[in-house]
Design a protein around this motif. Structure first.
Motif, PDB file in Angstrom:
ATOM      1  N   VAL A  30       0.703   4.005  -1.515  1.00  0.00           N
ATOM      2  CA  VAL A  30       0.947   2.565  -1.554  1.00  0.00           C
ATOM      3  C   VAL A  30       2.275   2.259  -2.252  1.00  0.00           C
ATOM      4  N   ALA A  31       2.514   2.940  -3.361  1.00  0.00           N
ATOM      5  CA  ALA A  31       3.733   2.697  -4.144  1.00  0.00           C
ATOM      6  C   ALA A  31       4.992   3.005  -3.342  1.00  0.00           C
ATOM      7  N   LYS A  32       4.997   4.103  -2.614  1.00  0.00           N
ATOM      8  CA  LYS A  32       6.175   4.466  -1.808  1.00  0.00           C
ATOM      9  C   LYS A  32       6.447   3.416  -0.735  1.00  0.00           C
ATOM     10  N   LEU A  33       5.390   2.897  -0.126  1.00  0.00           N
ATOM     11  CA  LEU A  33       5.572   1.864   0.903  1.00  0.00           C
ATOM     12  C   LEU A  33       6.085   0.569   0.285  1.00  0.00           C
ATOM     13  N   TRP A  34       5.669   0.260  -0.933  1.00  0.00           N
ATOM     14  CA  TRP A  34       6.209  -0.924  -1.608  1.00  0.00           C
ATOM     15  C   TRP A  34       7.697  -0.765  -1.890  1.00  0.00           C
ATOM     16  N   VAL A  35       8.102   0.439  -2.283  1.00  0.00           N
ATOM     17  CA  VAL A  35       9.531   0.692  -2.507  1.00  0.00           C
ATOM     18  C   VAL A  35      10.300   0.459  -1.204  1.00  0.00           C
ATOM     19  N   LYS A  36       9.779   0.998  -0.117  1.00  0.00           N
ATOM     20  CA  LYS A  36      10.448   0.831   1.180  1.00  0.00           C
ATOM     21  C   LYS A  36      10.501  -0.636   1.606  1.00  0.00           C
ATOM     22  N   ALA A  37       9.554  -1.431   1.113  1.00  0.00           N
ATOM     23  CA  ALA A  37       9.541  -2.863   1.417  1.00  0.00           C
ATOM     24  C   ALA A  37      10.500  -3.655   0.532  1.00  0.00           C
ATOM     25  N   GLY A  38      11.140  -2.979  -0.415  1.00  0.00           N
ATOM     26  CA  GLY A  38      12.135  -3.628  -1.254  1.00  0.00           C
ATOM     27  C   GLY A  38      11.706  -3.965  -2.662  1.00  0.00           C
ATOM     28  N   HIS A  39      10.498  -3.572  -3.056  1.00  0.00           N
ATOM     29  CA  HIS A  39      10.035  -3.838  -4.417  1.00  0.00           C
ATOM     30  C   HIS A  39      10.512  -2.755  -5.383  1.00  0.00           C
ATOM     31  N   GLN A  40      10.592  -3.113  -6.654  1.00  0.00           N
ATOM     32  CA  GLN A  40      10.908  -2.151  -7.715  1.00  0.00           C
ATOM     33  C   GLN A  40       9.582  -1.617  -8.260  1.00  0.00           C
ATOM     34  N   VAL A  41       9.393  -0.315  -8.201  1.00  0.00           N
ATOM     35  CA  VAL A  41       8.102   0.272  -8.550  1.00  0.00           C
ATOM     36  C   VAL A  41       8.274   1.378  -9.583  1.00  0.00           C
ATOM     37  N   ALA A 176      -1.386 -13.613  -3.409  1.00  0.00           N
ATOM     38  CA  ALA A 176      -0.293 -12.711  -3.761  1.00  0.00           C
ATOM     39  C   ALA A 176      -0.577 -11.292  -3.290  1.00  0.00           C
ATOM     40  N   VAL A 177      -1.788 -10.842  -3.510  1.00  0.00           N
ATOM     41  CA  VAL A 177      -2.156  -9.483  -3.124  1.00  0.00           C
ATOM     42  C   VAL A 177      -2.210  -9.346  -1.607  1.00  0.00           C
ATOM     43  N   ALA A 178      -2.622 -10.392  -0.909  1.00  0.00           N
ATOM     44  CA  ALA A 178      -2.616 -10.353   0.552  1.00  0.00           C
ATOM     45  C   ALA A 178      -1.213 -10.064   1.067  1.00  0.00           C
ATOM     46  N   LYS A 179      -0.199 -10.687   0.454  1.00  0.00           N
ATOM     47  CA  LYS A 179       1.191 -10.433   0.859  1.00  0.00           C
ATOM     48  C   LYS A 179       1.584  -8.988   0.560  1.00  0.00           C
ATOM     49  N   LEU A 180       1.125  -8.443  -0.548  1.00  0.00           N
ATOM     50  CA  LEU A 180       1.451  -7.059  -0.890  1.00  0.00           C
ATOM     51  C   LEU A 180       0.777  -6.069   0.061  1.00  0.00           C
ATOM     52  N   VAL A 181      -0.399  -6.427   0.565  1.00  0.00           N
ATOM     53  CA  VAL A 181      -1.048  -5.602   1.591  1.00  0.00           C
ATOM     54  C   VAL A 181      -0.203  -5.610   2.859  1.00  0.00           C
ATOM     55  N   GLU A 182       0.299  -6.778   3.228  1.00  0.00           N
ATOM     56  CA  GLU A 182       1.169  -6.868   4.406  1.00  0.00           C
ATOM     57  C   GLU A 182       2.441  -6.053   4.219  1.00  0.00           C
ATOM     58  N   ASP A 183       2.933  -5.994   2.987  1.00  0.00           N
ATOM     59  CA  ASP A 183       4.171  -5.265   2.712  1.00  0.00           C
ATOM     60  C   ASP A 183       4.046  -3.762   2.918  1.00  0.00           C
ATOM     61  N   VAL A 184       2.835  -3.219   2.897  1.00  0.00           N
ATOM     62  CA  VAL A 184       2.667  -1.791   3.173  1.00  0.00           C
ATOM     63  C   VAL A 184       2.331  -1.545   4.643  1.00  0.00           C
ATOM     64  N   GLY A 185       2.346  -2.612   5.448  1.00  0.00           N
ATOM     65  CA  GLY A 185       2.108  -2.454   6.875  1.00  0.00           C
ATOM     66  C   GLY A 185       0.659  -2.509   7.280  1.00  0.00           C
ATOM     67  N   SER A 186      -0.173  -3.130   6.456  1.00  0.00           N
ATOM     68  CA  SER A 186      -1.583  -3.300   6.769  1.00  0.00           C
ATOM     69  C   SER A 186      -1.915  -4.790   6.845  1.00  0.00           C
ATOM     70  N   VAL A 187      -3.164  -5.096   7.179  1.00  0.00           N
ATOM     71  CA  VAL A 187      -3.586  -6.488   7.335  1.00  0.00           C
ATOM     72  C   VAL A 187      -4.656  -6.814   6.294  1.00  0.00           C
ATOM     73  N   PRO A 188      -4.433  -7.812   5.438  1.00  0.00           N
ATOM     74  CA  PRO A 188      -5.451  -8.180   4.453  1.00  0.00           C
ATOM     75  C   PRO A 188      -6.650  -8.843   5.107  1.00  0.00           C
ATOM     76  N   VAL A 189      -7.841  -8.434   4.702  1.00  0.00           N
ATOM     77  CA  VAL A 189      -9.080  -9.065   5.148  1.00  0.00           C
ATOM     78  C   VAL A 189      -9.764  -9.601   3.894  1.00  0.00           C
ATOM     79  N   ILE A 190      -9.644 -10.899   3.664  1.00  0.00           N
ATOM     80  CA  ILE A 190     -10.186 -11.520   2.451  1.00  0.00           C
ATOM     81  C   ILE A 190     -11.681 -11.750   2.637  1.00  0.00           C
ATOM     82  N   THR A 191     -12.469 -11.081   1.811  1.00  0.00           N
ATOM     83  CA  THR A 191     -13.925 -11.208   1.944  1.00  0.00           C
ATOM     84  C   THR A 191     -14.470 -12.378   1.143  1.00  0.00           C
TER      85      THR A 191
END
Length: 224
Positions: A30-41, A176-191
């Motif tokens: 997850v962390a590597k994908l966040w870096v690729k999305a432009g976040h500082q990790v 906020a977390v839903a957006k971070l899920v999208e940033d790793v290339g997945s789809v948030p499903v809010i239960t």
């Protein structure tokens, strides 16, 4: 900036500072994908030298530190550690993580269970984790999916993106977390609220479903 402000910043795509406590199989992916999305990790683990070599190709947005350093660094935190480590980490990092959005991906073991694991499975893993990580804006996330599925989803077609169940009692943190899920290339499903996370803890229908979002919504009986 307030944490509500941080949540709004996430929705606009601003680069965020994220601390990852436990950069192993799932946390590291997850962390590597966040870096690729432009976040500082900042990645943290027990084997810092080995991790430093591993993340070197990721560039300046990826750094390595101790759990305490990662907790202090991040405006957002992801916990992906063995479940029995949470009580100690919750105490040690209490001051650094106070008021921050915390994503919890930790799961009790399904075998040779400790007293804490039995308590969590009986009383709700999310509710137990929230108690162990006090003072945080707690969100249950990335706990029900495999790292390999997350990695595959990053390059999958829109129809085949992985559905990631998330739950919280904090509506703004959940967005906020839903957006971070999208940033790793997945789809948030809010239960829904935190109690709804029982549907995707171990033994629930959503645990390790590793399927796309429409199929996961059907499994969990969640509306779009």
């Amino acid at each position: 900036m307030s944490m509500t402000g941080k949540a709004i910043a996430i929705s606009t795509g601003q680069s965020l500072k994220i601390g990852v406590i436990g950069a192993g199989w799932l946390g590291g992916t997850v962390a590597k994908l966040w870096v690729k999305a432009g976040h500082q990790v900042m990645f943290s683990t027990r084997h810092l030298d080995e991790l430093q070599r591993e993340i070197a190709p990721l560039g300046a947005n990826a750094s390595v530190g101790t759990p305490a350093e990662a907790a202090a660094f991040g405006d957002i935190l992801l916990f992906a550690v063995p479940y029995d480590a949470l009580p100690q980490l919750g105490q040690q990092l209490a001051a650094a993580m106070k008021g921050k959005i915390v994503l919890d991906a930790c799961n009790p073991s399904g075998w040779q269970q400790s007293d804490l694991a039995r308590e969590a499975n009986q009383n709700g893993v999310a509710e137990t984790s929230q108690r162990l990580l006090p003072g945080t804006r707690y969100v249950r996330a990335f706990s029900a999916v495999d790292a390999t599925a997350i990695e595959a989803s990053a390059s999958a077609s829109a129809a085949n993106k992985l559905g990631v169940p998330i739950a919280s009692d904090d509506a703004e943190a959940l967005k906020a977390v839903a957006k971070l899920v999208e940033d790793v290339g997945s789809v948030p499903v809010i239960t829904g609220n935190l109690a709804s996370a029982r549907s995707f803890q171990r033994g629930g229908p959503g645990f390790r479903a590793n399927t796309n979002a429409p199929a996961l919504r059907a499994i969990l009986h969640v509306d779009v």
